[in-house]
Motif scaffolding. Structure first.
Motif, PDB file in Angstrom:
ATOM      1  N   UNK A 338      54.512  97.450  96.105  1.00  0.00           N
ATOM      2  CA  UNK A 338      53.321  96.755  95.589  1.00  0.00           C
ATOM      3  C   UNK A 338      53.542  96.346  94.136  1.00  0.00           C
ATOM      4  N   UNK A 339      54.116  97.242  93.337  1.00  0.00           N
ATOM      5  CA  UNK A 339      54.385  96.936  91.936  1.00  0.00           C
ATOM      6  C   UNK A 339      55.353  95.761  91.825  1.00  0.00           C
ATOM      7  N   UNK A 340      56.401  95.763  92.643  1.00  0.00           N
ATOM      8  CA  UNK A 340      57.382  94.670  92.610  1.00  0.00           C
ATOM      9  C   UNK A 340      56.736  93.344  92.997  1.00  0.00           C
ATOM     10  N   UNK A 341      55.831  93.378  93.971  1.00  0.00           N
ATOM     11  CA  UNK A 341      55.134  92.156  94.376  1.00  0.00           C
ATOM     12  C   UNK A 341      54.274  91.624  93.228  1.00  0.00           C
ATOM     13  N   UNK A 342      53.627  92.522  92.500  1.00  0.00           N
ATOM     14  CA  UNK A 342      52.806  92.105  91.356  1.00  0.00           C
ATOM     15  C   UNK A 342      53.667  91.513  90.252  1.00  0.00           C
ATOM     16  N   UNK A 343      54.850  92.101  90.036  1.00  0.00           N
ATOM     17  CA  UNK A 343      55.772  91.566  89.032  1.00  0.00           C
ATOM     18  C   UNK A 343      56.195  90.153  89.412  1.00  0.00           C
ATOM     19  N   UNK A 344      56.484  89.941  90.687  1.00  0.00           N
ATOM     20  CA  UNK A 344      56.914  88.621  91.147  1.00  0.00           C
ATOM     21  C   UNK A 344      55.823  87.582  90.906  1.00  0.00           C
ATOM     22  N   UNK A 345      54.575  87.947  91.148  1.00  0.00           N
ATOM     23  CA  UNK A 345      53.470  87.014  90.923  1.00  0.00           C
ATOM     24  C   UNK A 345      53.409  86.613  89.451  1.00  0.00           C
ATOM     25  N   UNK A 346      53.576  87.577  88.558  1.00  0.00           N
ATOM     26  CA  UNK A 346      53.448  87.300  87.130  1.00  0.00           C
ATOM     27  C   UNK A 346      54.666  86.619  86.526  1.00  0.00           C
ATOM     28  N   UNK A 347      55.842  86.971  87.013  1.00  0.00           N
ATOM     29  CA  UNK A 347      57.073  86.476  86.379  1.00  0.00           C
ATOM     30  C   UNK A 347      57.715  85.312  87.116  1.00  0.00           C
ATOM     31  N   UNK A 348      57.405  85.153  88.393  1.00  0.00           N
ATOM     32  CA  UNK A 348      58.011  84.083  89.165  1.00  0.00           C
ATOM     33  C   UNK A 348      59.314  84.463  89.839  1.00  0.00           C
ATOM     34  N   UNK A 349      59.719  85.719  89.739  1.00  0.00           N
ATOM     35  CA  UNK A 349      60.958  86.170  90.383  1.00  0.00           C
ATOM     36  C   UNK A 349      60.791  87.610  90.847  1.00  0.00           C
ATOM     37  N   UNK A 350      61.460  87.939  91.933  1.00  0.00           N
ATOM     38  CA  UNK A 350      61.331  89.260  92.537  1.00  0.00           C
ATOM     39  C   UNK A 350      62.239  90.275  91.836  1.00  0.00           C
ATOM     40  N   UNK A 351      61.721  91.448  91.471  1.00  0.00           N
ATOM     41  CA  UNK A 351      62.583  92.512  90.942  1.00  0.00           C
ATOM     42  C   UNK A 351      63.104  93.385  92.093  1.00  0.00           C
ATOM     43  N   UNK A 352      64.052  94.262  91.765  1.00  0.00           N
ATOM     44  CA  UNK A 352      64.640  95.151  92.770  1.00  0.00           C
ATOM     45  C   UNK A 352      64.677  96.562  92.205  1.00  0.00           C
TER      46      UNK A 352
END
Length: 590
Positions: A338-352
C-alpha cells in the motif's frame, strides 16, 4: 459594552455567583427535560455559558427560538450542582429572567452542525464559511493567524525594518506564474496586473535609499491549488535589505522565526540558530528533495553500481538506483505494498523493496539481489529486521521517487521521525541555469534576478566555453521547515552589466531586459546598492504552526481547488455595460 452586556460567555466564574448579569451570543443548543426545565448553551467569540430555564414560560420562550439565532439573556449567576471541569465556565450557570432575540435564524435546519463543521463536505463549508467560522476549532486558526502576523510585525520593526506597502495594480511581468489581469478603462486594450510578488518594487525601494523594508504582502498568482498552496491570492512576509549579503538575511530570520514557532506552534521545540545549510545537489542526493523534512533520520544512498548487472529490468544499465535502509520495520507485506502504491501516485514511478532476515534478503525483489546480498548489506550497514526501499529509473525520476519514499517510510515506521518539533534548514547553491524540458536549450532555473555566484567573471568563463554554464550556481536560498518550503530568497543581481550578461546566456539581450524590466534596469543604472531579501509565506507558516495539512484551514475566506469563491459566487459574469466600458468582448467557447 455590546448590547449592554455585562460579561462575555467565557468570563463568568464562581466569584460571580449571585450577580445579576447579561450575556449576548448565539444560541448553540437547547436540551429540554420536561415542560419546565431546559438547558441552553449560549456561545460568543470568547466561549460558552450554560443557561438553565426552570419555568414553563421560559422553556417555551427558548423553544420558540431556532438554534444559531443571536440572543440576549439576563439573569442571576449560580453555582452549578453538576460542574463541567472541561469548560472554563463549567462551575456556574445562569438562571434567566429575560431572553430577547437580537438576530433570528430563519432556518430550522443548518447546513451542518456548527461544532462538527470540520467533518462536513468542504464545498458546504466554503459555501457557508460564515457558519463554519462559528466553530471554535475553526476560529482558533484565524486567531492564531492574527497573533502570528502581529508577532512578525513587532519582530521586524524591532530589527529596524520599515513597513511599506507597494502597489496592487502594476504591470504584467514574467515571474513564473500566470498573472491576473485587470483591464484599464482609460487605456483601451491595455491591462494592469495584480502582483505575483512585490519583487521589483522592493528592489526599487533599495535603490531609493531605504535600508530595510518589509510588509505582509498580498500576492496574486493564477495557479492550481495544492495542500500547501492556495489558488488566487496568498500572503508573505516580504523583506529586503540594502548593503546586505546572504548571511545578513539568514541572521534576521534565524532570530525572528524560532521564538514565534516555539510560542505559537503546536510543538514548542524549534531549531535554534544557525539553521542547517544544505547545498541543493546534496539535498537532492541525500534526501531526494530540495524540501527535506529533517525530522526524519533516513537518508538516500546511491547503489547504482552495486545493482548493475542484475536481471531486474528497472535496475538495468543506464538507470540510477537509490536505496533507503529502514531499521525496526514491522510493516506487513500488505502495508508495504500500500505504501509503495501511494509513493507511485505521488512520484510517478513505482518503488521496490526487500527485507533482511538471517543475513539474506527476503520478499519483494530479493531474488534479484541475493547474489550480491553481502555487498549490499555491508554498504548499507544492514541487519536483520531492516527494510530496504529502492527507487530506480532515469536519474531525476529515481531521485524524486526516493524522496517521496523516504518521507512516507519515515512517517510509517516508528522511531524514524520526531514529529513534535519544527526543524528548519536552508537550501543553498541552487543552479543558475538548466536545460528546458520543452526548449532543450539553456534557461534560468529559478529566479533570473539572482546574483550568479562568482559574478561577471563566471558568466564570461561560461561564454568563452571554459566552464559548463550548468555548473554555475546562484546566490539563492530556500527556507524549509518540516518538509515545507516556506520561502525563496536571493542576493539580487544589482549590476546592469552582470544582469545583461546573465540574460544573454539564455538568448536575451540588453534590449529584452530593458523591455521586460524597464524600471528596475533604469534604476540600477543610477547606482544600486548590493541587496538581498526573502519572503516567507504567512499562510504556510500558520499552517505549520496550527498542525494543519491544508492551507485552507488557516485562511479566513479561502477559495476552493478550482479558484472559486463559492460563498460570494466569484468569478461571476458581469453586465454588457461593464464590458463595453472596459472595451472587452467575451467570445463564446466552441
Amino acid at each position: 459594552m455590546t448590547q449592554n452586556r455585562t460579561h462575555t460567555c467565557g468570563e463568568l466564574r464562581l466569584e460571580n455567583v449571585g450577580q445579576q448579569v447579561k450575556i449576548v451570543g448565539w444560541m448553540e443548543n437547547l436540551r429540554v427535560v420536561g415542560s419546565n426545565l431546559g438547558f441552553v448553551v449560549v456561545r460568543d467569540f470568547y466561549g460558552t455559558t450554560q443557561v438553565v430555564a426552570e419555568t414553563e414560560e421560559m422553556v417555551a420562550a427558548f423553544k420558540a427560538i431556532n438554534k444559531e439565532s443571536t440572543v440576549s439573556v439576563e439573569g442571576v449567576v449560580r453555582e452549578r450542582a453538576s460542574k463541567n471541569p472541561k469548560q472554563p465556565t463549567g462551575d456556574i450557570e445562569i438562571v434567566p429572567e429575560k431572553v430577547e432575540v437580537l438576530g433570528r435564524c430563519r432556518y430550522n435546519e443548518l447546513p451542518f452542525e456548527i461544532n462538527r463543521s470540520r467533518d462536513a463536505d468542504e464545498t458546504q463549508r466554503l459555501k457557508y464559511r460564515y457558519l463554519d467560522l462559528r466553530n471554535p476549532a475553526v476560529k482558533k486558526n484565524i486567531i492564531l493567524r492574527c497573533n502570528v502576523v502581529s508577532a512578525l510585525r513587532q519582530a521586524m520593526t524591532e530589527h529596524g525594518f520599515l513597513e511599506i506597502t507597494t502597489p496592487i495594480l502594476t504591470a504584467s511581468s514574467p515571474e513564473g506564474a500566470r498573472d491576473y489581469l485587470v483591464p484599464a478603462r482609460k487605456h483601451p486594450g491595455k491591462f494592469y496586473a495584480l502582483p505575483q510578488a512585490p519583487q521589483q518594487f522592493k528592489q526599487l525601494l533599495m535603490t531609493s535609499g531605504f535600508d530595510r523594508y518589509f510588509q505582509i504582502a498580498p500576492c496574486f498568482r493564477d495557479e492550481d491549488a495544492r495542500g500547501d498552496r492556495s489558488p488566487g491570492e496568498f500572503y508573505q512576509l516580504d523583506m529586503e535589505m540594502a548593503f546586505a549579503s546572504q548571511e545578513d538575511v539568514f541572521a534576521v530570520l534565524e532570530d525572528v522565526l524560532p521564538p514565534i514557532f516555539a510560542k505559537y506552534g503546536t510543538y514548542d521545540i524549534a531549531s535554534s540558530a544557525p539553521f542547517k545549510r544544505i547545498p541543493y545537489k546534496e539535498a537532492m542526493e541525500t534526501y531526494g528533495s530540495d524540501k527535506p523534512d529533517l525530522r526524519i533520520d533516513l537518508t538516500v544512498q546511491d547503489v547504482t553500481e552495486l545493482t548493475r548487472g542484475t536481471e531486474f529490468p528497472p535496475f538495468a544499465e543506464g538507470n540510477t538506483v537509490k536505496a533507503i535502509a529502514v531499521s525496526g520495520c514491522e510493516l506487513t507485506r500488505k502495508q508495504i505494498d500500500k505504501l509503495c502504491a501511494d509513493v507511485e501516485v505521488q512520484s510517478g514511478a513505482k518503488p521496490y523493496w526487500t527485507k533482511v532476515e538471517n543475513g539474506a534478503f527476503v520478499g519483494g525483489v530479493a531474488k534479484f539481489l541475493n547474489d550480491r546480498a553481502a555487498t549490499l548489506i555491508e554498504k548499507l550497514a544492514l541487519a536483520d529486521g531492516y527494510l530496504v526501499g529502492f527507487a530506480a529509473g532515469k536519474h531525476d525520476q529515481a531521485v524524486k521517487t526516493a524522496g517521496v519514499l523516504r518521507k512516507m517510510l519515515g512517517a510509517a515506521v516508528p522511531g524514524h521521525m520526531d514529529k513534535e518539533r519544527y526543524e528548519f534548514c536552508w537550501i543553498v547553491d541552487f543552479p543558475m541555469y538548466e536545460i528546458g524540458e520543452e526548449s532543450g536549450e539553456l534557461e534560468f532555473c529559478h529566479n533570473p534576478f539572482s546574483m550568479p555566484s562568482g559574478g561577471l567573471e563566471v558568466l564570461l568563463k561560461a561564454e568563452r566555453g571554459e566552464i559548463d554554464p550548468l555548473t554555475i550556481t546562484a546566490d539563492q536560498y530556500d527556507l524549509v521547515c518540516n518538509g515545507v518550503e516556506l520561502s525563496s530568497g536571493a542576493v539580487r543581481n544589482h549590476d546592469p552589466e552582470i544582469m545583461v550578461k546573465a540574460f544573454e546566456m539564455v538568448r536575451l539581450g540588453e534590449e529584452d531586459v530593458k523591455a521586460k524590466f524597464p524600471a528596475m534596469y533604469n534604476a540600477f543604472c543610477y547606482g544600486a546598492p548590493p541587496h538581498a531579501g526573502i519572503a516567507p509565506g504567512v499562510d504556510r507558516m500558520v499552517m505549520l504552526l496550527a498542525g494543519e495539512d491544508s492551507i485552507r484551514e488557516v485562511i479566513p475566506f479561502p477559495m476552493n481547488k478550482n479558484a472559486q469563491d463559492i460563498m460570494m459566487g466569484a468569478p461571476s459574469e458581469v453586465t454588457q455595460k461593464q464590458l463595453d466600458e472596459l472595451h472587452i468582448r467575451v467570445t463564446a467557447e466552441e
